[in-house]
Design a protein around this motif. Sequence first.
Motif, short mmCIF file in Angstrom:
data_model
loop_
_atom_site.label_atom_id
_atom_site.label_comp_id
_atom_site.label_asym_id
_atom_site.label_seq_id
_atom_site.Cartn_x
_atom_site.Cartn_y
_atom_site.Cartn_z
N LEU A 1 0.89 -1.28 -0.08
CA LEU A 1 -0.14 0.20 -0.03
C LEU A 1 0.88 1.20 -0.04
O LEU A 1 2.01 1.28 0.71
N PRO B 1 2.11 4.50 3.02
CA PRO B 1 0.80 5.05 3.09
C PRO B 1 0.80 5.53 4.34
O PRO B 1 1.44 5.17 5.54
N GLY C 1 -2.05 5.86 7.50
CA GLY C 1 -2.88 5.26 8.22
C GLY C 1 -3.92 5.99 9.14
O GLY C 1 -4.01 7.26 9.00
N ARG C 2 -4.75 5.51 9.77
CA ARG C 2 -5.78 6.10 10.42
C ARG C 2 -5.36 6.99 11.61
O ARG C 2 -6.10 7.98 11.97
N GLU D 1 -4.01 -0.25 11.07
CA GLU D 1 -3.78 1.20 10.58
C GLU D 1 -4.81 1.36 9.35
O GLU D 1 -5.30 2.38 9.30
N PHE D 2 -4.86 0.13 8.65
CA PHE D 2 -5.73 0.24 7.44
C PHE D 2 -7.04 -0.39 7.55
O PHE D 2 -7.53 -1.29 6.43
N LEU E 1 -10.08 -0.04 4.96
CA LEU E 1 -9.38 -0.43 3.66
C LEU E 1 -9.67 -2.13 3.70
O LEU E 1 -10.57 -2.41 2.89
N HIS F 1 1.16 -8.33 8.06
CA HIS F 1 2.02 -7.23 7.62
C HIS F 1 3.28 -7.77 7.34
O HIS F 1 3.73 -8.49 8.11
N GLY G 1 4.41 -0.74 4.77
CA GLY G 1 3.09 -0.73 3.72
C GLY G 1 2.79 -1.91 3.22
O GLY G 1 2.11 -2.17 2.38
N ALA H 1 -8.13 0.09 -2.43
CA ALA H 1 -7.35 1.20 -2.37
C ALA H 1 -7.68 2.32 -2.93
O ALA H 1 -7.59 3.45 -2.12
N HIS I 1 -10.32 4.37 -0.82
CA HIS I 1 -9.49 5.06 0.64
C HIS I 1 -8.21 5.81 0.06
O HIS I 1 -7.66 6.36 1.09
N LEU J 1 -5.73 5.82 -1.36
CA LEU J 1 -4.33 4.92 -1.63
C LEU J 1 -4.09 4.14 -2.92
O LEU J 1 -5.04 4.12 -3.67
#
Length: 447
Positions: free
Chosen positions: A141, A155, A157-158, A176-177, A180, A200, A205, A234, A237, A239
Motif C-alpha cells: 500500500l 501510506p 493510516g488512520r 492502521e488500515f 480498507l 503485515h 506498508g 485502495a 480509500h 491509496l
Amino acid sequence: MTNFNGLKAWLKEHKITEVECIVSDLTGIARGKIMPASKFCDDAGIRLPEGVLVATVTGDYLDDYSMIDPAEIDVYLKPDPNAAHLLPWASEPTAQIIHDCYDIHGELVDLAPRTILRKVLKLYSDLGLTPIVAPEAEFYLTQKSMNPDSPLQPPIGRTGRAETGRQSYSIDAVNEFDPLFEDVYDYCEAQNLDLETLIHEEGLGQMEINFRHGEALSLADQVFLFKRTLREAAFKHDLSATFMAKPLQNQAGSSMHIHQSVLDAQGNNIFVGADGGISDVLKHYIGGLQKYTKAATALFAPNVNSYRRFLKDESAPVNMHWGFDNRTVGLRVPEKTGPNIRVENRVGGADANPYLAMAATLACGYLGMQEKLEPSAPVEGSAYDKGTRELPRSLTEALIQLDRCEPLREIFGDRFVKAYLSVKEKENDNFMQVISSWEREYLLLSV
C-alpha cells in the motif's frame, strides 16, 4: 453453475444489469468487453482481435508478429460458468465473468494464459491426478503518486502517520488500515474469493494475503480477480496498491509463493509416503523444480523490475536448494510428515501472471515426476551462506533460458513461447530507452 443456461439464471437472480467479459493477457491485465446483461444473455460469446492477447504492458506493437495470423483474425470468448463473480464496487448490479478463448474451429487458443494452465492441468488429469495449490500474494500500500519520476511514499493510516520502521507481523500496523481491509474482505466475500490470513510483511506498508488451498484453475482465477479487487478498495480509500516485485528502494520485494501438492483419483496426497513421510514422488517433483525452474524464471519473474527482488542480501531466494521448514531456500517443504505434506515454490514475484506462474511450477514438477529426477540433499541451516546463485540475473537472461528449454517449449507450445518472448523482449527494449537518475548521478561527469 455448469452451463450457459445456469449462468443466465444466475444473472437474473442477482438482477445483473451489466456484464464485464474478461480474459487475462500475458501481463495479467483484464481485457475484454462490457455489455448490458440483456445483450450478454442473447449471445453465448463475444469476439476480440487475436493480437489483444499479446499486448505489451506499455501498449507497444511487437516487432515480430509472425505468431499472429496476418489477417488479424478474431478469437471467440466463451464464458466459464464457474468463473462468474459479482463486481461489488460497481454502482449498479454488475458481474465480471472470466472467459476462455477459442478459435473458429472450437479449439482453445494457445496464446491465452488460461489455456496454458489448462494444458498443464490436462497432463495431470491424463494420469488421474489433480494438483492442489495455495498461493500467497504480497503487495504494498502506498500514497497515491501522480509523478512516475518520484519515489513511492509509505501510506498514511488512520493515526495520520506513515510507517517509519519495519513492522513484520504487527497487528497494530495492519489495523492502521482497517477500513480498507474491511472493504477488501467484503468485496472478496461477495466474489467468493477464499482468503485465509492477512499479515503485515517486512516492508513499509507491505502486506500479504494467503488463499485457502484448492484446484489450480480456480486459485489462478482468484488471484487474478484479487488484484483488481485490492486496487479498487485502495482507490476508494485514497491509496494505491501495487503488486510490483520491487516498488520501493531499500525495502523488501513482493513475492507470490505457491504451495503445491498432488491428489490421486481417490483424493490421496501422493507426496505422502507409506510411512507418513515424504514420498519418492515428491522427491522427483522437487527434482523437476530444481532442474527446470531456472528455465521457467521468465514466467515467475516476468518484468524488468522483477529481478530487483533477486539482489544480494534480499529475502527472496536466488537458489534452487530445498529443505524442511527453511525459508532461505527456493523450495521449502513446510512439514516432514502428515497428510498435508507439500512443497512451496518461493521464486515467483507478486507481479507474475497467476495463470502462467502456476502453469510453470506445475510443469516443472510434472517433468520431474516423468523423468524421475532426484533432488539434491535438503539444506539445513541458511542457504544464503552457500553463496549459490542459480536464477537468471535479468529478464534478458531468463528469456534466453526459456527459449532454449525444449521440454517446457513442448508443454507450453512453440507459438506461445515465441509470442511470450516477443512481448517481453519488446518491453525490455522499451525499458532500456529510459535513462535513470542513477546513470545521471554517477556516469554523467565521471566516465
